[in-house]
Motif scaffolding. Structure first.
Motif, PDB file in Angstrom:
ATOM      1  N   GLY A 290       0.817  -1.207   0.000  1.00 31.44           N
ATOM      2  CA  GLY A 290       0.000   0.000   0.000  1.00 31.44           C
ATOM      3  C   GLY A 290       0.849   1.254   0.000  1.00 31.44           C
ATOM      4  O   GLY A 290       2.007   1.243  -0.423  1.00 31.44           O
ATOM      5  N   THR A 291       0.273   2.328   0.496  1.00 37.50           N
ATOM      6  CA  THR A 291       0.934   3.632   0.515  1.00 37.50           C
ATOM      7  C   THR A 291       0.754   4.280   1.874  1.00 37.50           C
ATOM      8  O   THR A 291      -0.313   4.177   2.480  1.00 37.50           O
ATOM      9  CB  THR A 291       0.361   4.559  -0.573  1.00 37.50           C
ATOM     10  OG1 THR A 291       0.462   3.909  -1.845  1.00 37.50           O
ATOM     11  CG2 THR A 291       1.128   5.877  -0.629  1.00 37.50           C
TER      12      THR A 291
ATOM     13  N   GLY B 152       1.094  12.488  12.535  1.00 31.08           N
ATOM     14  CA  GLY B 152       0.281  11.310  12.289  1.00 31.08           C
ATOM     15  C   GLY B 152       0.572  10.755  10.911  1.00 31.08           C
ATOM     16  O   GLY B 152       1.542  11.144  10.251  1.00 31.08           O
ATOM     17  N   LYS B 153      -0.287   9.852  10.442  1.00 34.06           N
ATOM     18  CA  LYS B 153      -0.070   9.255   9.137  1.00 34.06           C
ATOM     19  C   LYS B 153      -1.388   8.784   8.550  1.00 34.06           C
ATOM     20  O   LYS B 153      -2.395   8.595   9.256  1.00 34.06           O
ATOM     21  CB  LYS B 153       0.910   8.086   9.222  1.00 34.06           C
ATOM     22  CG  LYS B 153       0.351   6.874   9.955  1.00 34.06           C
ATOM     23  CD  LYS B 153       1.331   5.718   9.959  1.00 34.06           C
ATOM     24  CE  LYS B 153       0.758   4.518  10.699  1.00 34.06           C
ATOM     25  NZ  LYS B 153       1.690   3.373  10.727  1.00 34.06           N
ATOM     26  N   LEU B 154      -1.361   8.589   7.246  1.00 35.66           N
ATOM     27  CA  LEU B 154      -2.471   8.012   6.489  1.00 35.66           C
ATOM     28  C   LEU B 154      -1.962   6.762   5.800  1.00 35.66           C
ATOM     29  O   LEU B 154      -0.942   6.810   5.101  1.00 35.66           O
ATOM     30  CB  LEU B 154      -3.001   9.020   5.462  1.00 35.66           C
ATOM     31  CG  LEU B 154      -4.061   8.507   4.494  1.00 35.66           C
ATOM     32  CD1 LEU B 154      -5.404   8.352   5.189  1.00 35.66           C
ATOM     33  CD2 LEU B 154      -4.201   9.449   3.291  1.00 35.66           C
ATOM     34  N   ARG B 155      -2.652   5.649   5.987  1.00 36.52           N
ATOM     35  CA  ARG B 155      -2.214   4.375   5.406  1.00 36.52           C
ATOM     36  C   ARG B 155      -3.321   3.801   4.539  1.00 36.52           C
ATOM     37  O   ARG B 155      -4.495   3.820   4.911  1.00 36.52           O
ATOM     38  CB  ARG B 155      -1.835   3.386   6.513  1.00 36.52           C
ATOM     39  CG  ARG B 155      -1.590   1.963   6.031  1.00 36.52           C
ATOM     40  CD  ARG B 155      -0.955   1.111   7.108  1.00 36.52           C
ATOM     41  NE  ARG B 155       0.430   1.516   7.345  1.00 36.52           N
ATOM     42  CZ  ARG B 155       1.253   0.861   8.173  1.00 36.52           C
ATOM     43  NH1 ARG B 155       0.832  -0.191   8.827  1.00 36.52           N
ATOM     44  NH2 ARG B 155       2.489   1.290   8.338  1.00 36.52           N
TER      45      ARG B 155
ATOM     46  N   GLY C 225      -5.911   0.888  -2.867  1.00 40.03           N
ATOM     47  CA  GLY C 225      -6.145   2.311  -2.684  1.00 40.03           C
ATOM     48  C   GLY C 225      -7.611   2.646  -2.483  1.00 40.03           C
ATOM     49  O   GLY C 225      -8.042   3.756  -2.790  1.00 40.03           O
ATOM     50  N   THR C 226      -8.366   1.700  -1.944  1.00 41.62           N
ATOM     51  CA  THR C 226      -9.798   1.917  -1.727  1.00 41.62           C
ATOM     52  C   THR C 226     -10.137   2.163  -0.260  1.00 41.62           C
ATOM     53  O   THR C 226     -11.197   2.717   0.034  1.00 41.62           O
ATOM     54  CB  THR C 226     -10.600   0.700  -2.219  1.00 41.62           C
ATOM     55  OG1 THR C 226     -10.130  -0.488  -1.538  1.00 41.62           O
ATOM     56  CG2 THR C 226     -10.427   0.519  -3.715  1.00 41.62           C
TER      57      THR C 226
ATOM     58  N   LYS D   7      -6.158   5.142  -7.581  1.00 42.98           N
ATOM     59  CA  LYS D   7      -7.308   4.264  -7.318  1.00 42.98           C
ATOM     60  C   LYS D   7      -7.799   3.654  -8.613  1.00 42.98           C
ATOM     61  O   LYS D   7      -8.834   4.042  -9.157  1.00 42.98           O
ATOM     62  CB  LYS D   7      -8.434   5.047  -6.633  1.00 42.98           C
ATOM     63  CG  LYS D   7      -8.000   5.720  -5.335  1.00 42.98           C
ATOM     64  CD  LYS D   7      -9.057   6.645  -4.813  1.00 42.98           C
ATOM     65  CE  LYS D   7      -8.586   7.318  -3.563  1.00 42.98           C
ATOM     66  NZ  LYS D   7      -7.378   8.143  -3.782  1.00 42.98           N
ATOM     67  N   PRO D   8      -7.082   2.680  -9.160  1.00 42.29           N
ATOM     68  CA  PRO D   8      -7.515   2.070 -10.420  1.00 42.29           C
ATOM     69  C   PRO D   8      -8.836   1.329 -10.327  1.00 42.29           C
ATOM     70  O   PRO D   8      -9.540   1.197 -11.319  1.00 42.29           O
ATOM     71  CB  PRO D   8      -6.369   1.115 -10.769  1.00 42.29           C
ATOM     72  CG  PRO D   8      -5.725   0.821  -9.435  1.00 42.29           C
ATOM     73  CD  PRO D   8      -5.860   2.066  -8.625  1.00 42.29           C
TER      74      PRO D   8
END
Length: 414
Positions: free
Chosen positions: A167-168, A188-191, A196-197, A410-411
């Motif tokens: 992931g990212t 903080g962070k976003l995972r 990517g959904t 987000k394919p």
């Protein structure tokens, strides 16, 4: 004129103390190279006297009136920096400044770093913009309507995109050059997941005083920008963002759904309140104090495991969480595209543009006007420039993290 002279003198005093401290550090370094005996630190005593003695003895009523006048006169950045200068003079100034300066919900202004974790105003949104740098994979959040001509914008938050095999990650920091989780700049962070959904937003501190069990791990690796090898790296799940899969590959806008784990649905009801932290956590706590302690084997959760994507369980009675959904756009026959009313804040059509409103059940007794109120909107205005406007009950950090999810590929959703 008297107020301006006081502010000017505060700046000169602050610069003077900084230069004196720097010269003192250099002299002590030269002394340590030539001698091995221990000498009394005269400079430290002098610095403490200057910091506390010269300004701390002002009458409390006079000091309160001065800081209040400064706070009321300097309402926008960069002039509002003098309010921060007042808080950095000494302890008495700091306590009075914190008492005078209100939260963004109350005054609609961002002053201290903790303001980025507090809910925005209820009436009018706080307007910001994001500058994307594709080469460095960084995203900078600034306060203001649009970028200024002299590039004198107030930086609020910075994020760096890190791709992983599964992931990212978007690491969010207070500085543009320090994205280490062991740093005191870490916010903080976003995972994201592999497709990517689905995204999870993790905060470095609990959003309120509730007993939330964090995922903590004491960092044992030494880095050049690390504050301490014993600083705990904690992660509190505060929100989840999901995008609906586009199985049939039909044309249309993305469909978002956000669950604010840290905000109850009662926050948008009449008389409701959202969690409002008042300070950042201490770098060291009792369990990470330098003093020796008996060695015990304590299980440490794996931060890289899949448990981060699961909601953290609170020991208190769980309340119903606030949910947000993207506002459905309308199809414009003449333009042959989907349209939303951004009130002039978005000028370029993009699949990333969205508006979020509350998704509540009719049983919650929330007015239609409150349900139709846009809590967060995000859109493109130029090449690598995007606007972000948010309001209560979201904070700057939460709104920025939600907008960062729109930048990820987000394919399966388009």
């Amino acid at each position: 004129m008297l107020l301006r002279s006081i502010v000017r003198e505060l700046k000169e005093m602050r610069d003077g103390i900084g230069s004196t401290s720097k010269r003192g550090a250099e002299s002590k370094l030269r002394l340590s190279r030539t001698t091995s005996h221990i000498a009394p630190d005269v400079l430290a005593t002098t610095f403490e006297f200057i910091q506390q003695g010269q300004w701390a003895n002002l009458p409390q009523e006079l000091l309160f009136d001065i800081i209040q006048r400064v706070e009321e006169s300097e309402t926008s950045w960069p002039d509002r920096a003098v309010v921060v200068f007042c808080a950095s003079v000494c302890k008495s100034w700091r306590s009075i400044t914190k008492e005078i300066v209100k939260t963004p919900e109350q005054c609609g202004r961002i002053t201290f770093p903790i303001s980025l974790k507090q809910p925005g105003p209820r009436d009018s949104p706080i307007q910001c913009f994001i500058r994307r740098n594709k080469e460095s994979s960084t995203y900078l959040l600034y306060f203001g309507l649009v970028p200024s001509e002299n590039d004198n914008n107030k930086l609020l938050l910075a994020a760096k995109r890190i791709r992983r095999a599964t992931g990212t990650d978007f690491v969010i920091s207070l500085a543009t050059d320090d994205f280490s989780r062991a740093s005191n700049k870490y916010v903080g962070k976003l995972r994201s997941n592999f497709l990517g959904t689905k995204f999870t937003i993790h905060d470095s501190q609990p959003p309120h005083d509730a007993a939330i069990q964090p995922n903590c791990q004491s960092s044992r690796r030494f880095h050049s920008k690390q504050v301490s090898p014993r600083v705990p790296a904690c992660s509190y799940l505060v929100s989840t963002v999901s995008y609906e899969l586009n199985v049939l590959c039909t044309r249309g806008p993305r469909r978002m759904h956000c669950v604010m784990n840290s905000i109850p649905v009662s926050a948008i009801q009449e008389g409701g309140n959202a969690p409002t932290p008042t300070s950042f956590p201490q770098i060291f706590d009792e369990s990470f104090s330098p003093s020796p302690a008996p060695k015990e084997k304590v299980p440490v959760p794996d931060l890289n495991s899949a448990s981060l994507s699961e909601p953290l369980i609170s020991s208190q009675v769980s309340t119903e969480q606030l949910e947000l959904k993207n506002k459905a756009p309308r199809w414009h026959e003449q333009l042959q595209c989907w349209c939303l009313n951004f009130k002039g804040r978005v000028s370029v059509a993009s699949v990333k543009n969205f508006q979020l409103v509350a998704a509540v059940d009719p049983s919650h007794n929330i007015s239609a006007e409150e349900q139709d109120k846009v809590i967060l909107q995000f859109g493109k205005i130029g090449k690598d420039i995007f606007t972000m406007d948010y309001r209560y009950p979201l904070s700057t950090f939460q709104a920025f993290a939600i907008c960062l999810s729109s930048f990820d590929t987000k394919p399966a959703c388009e």
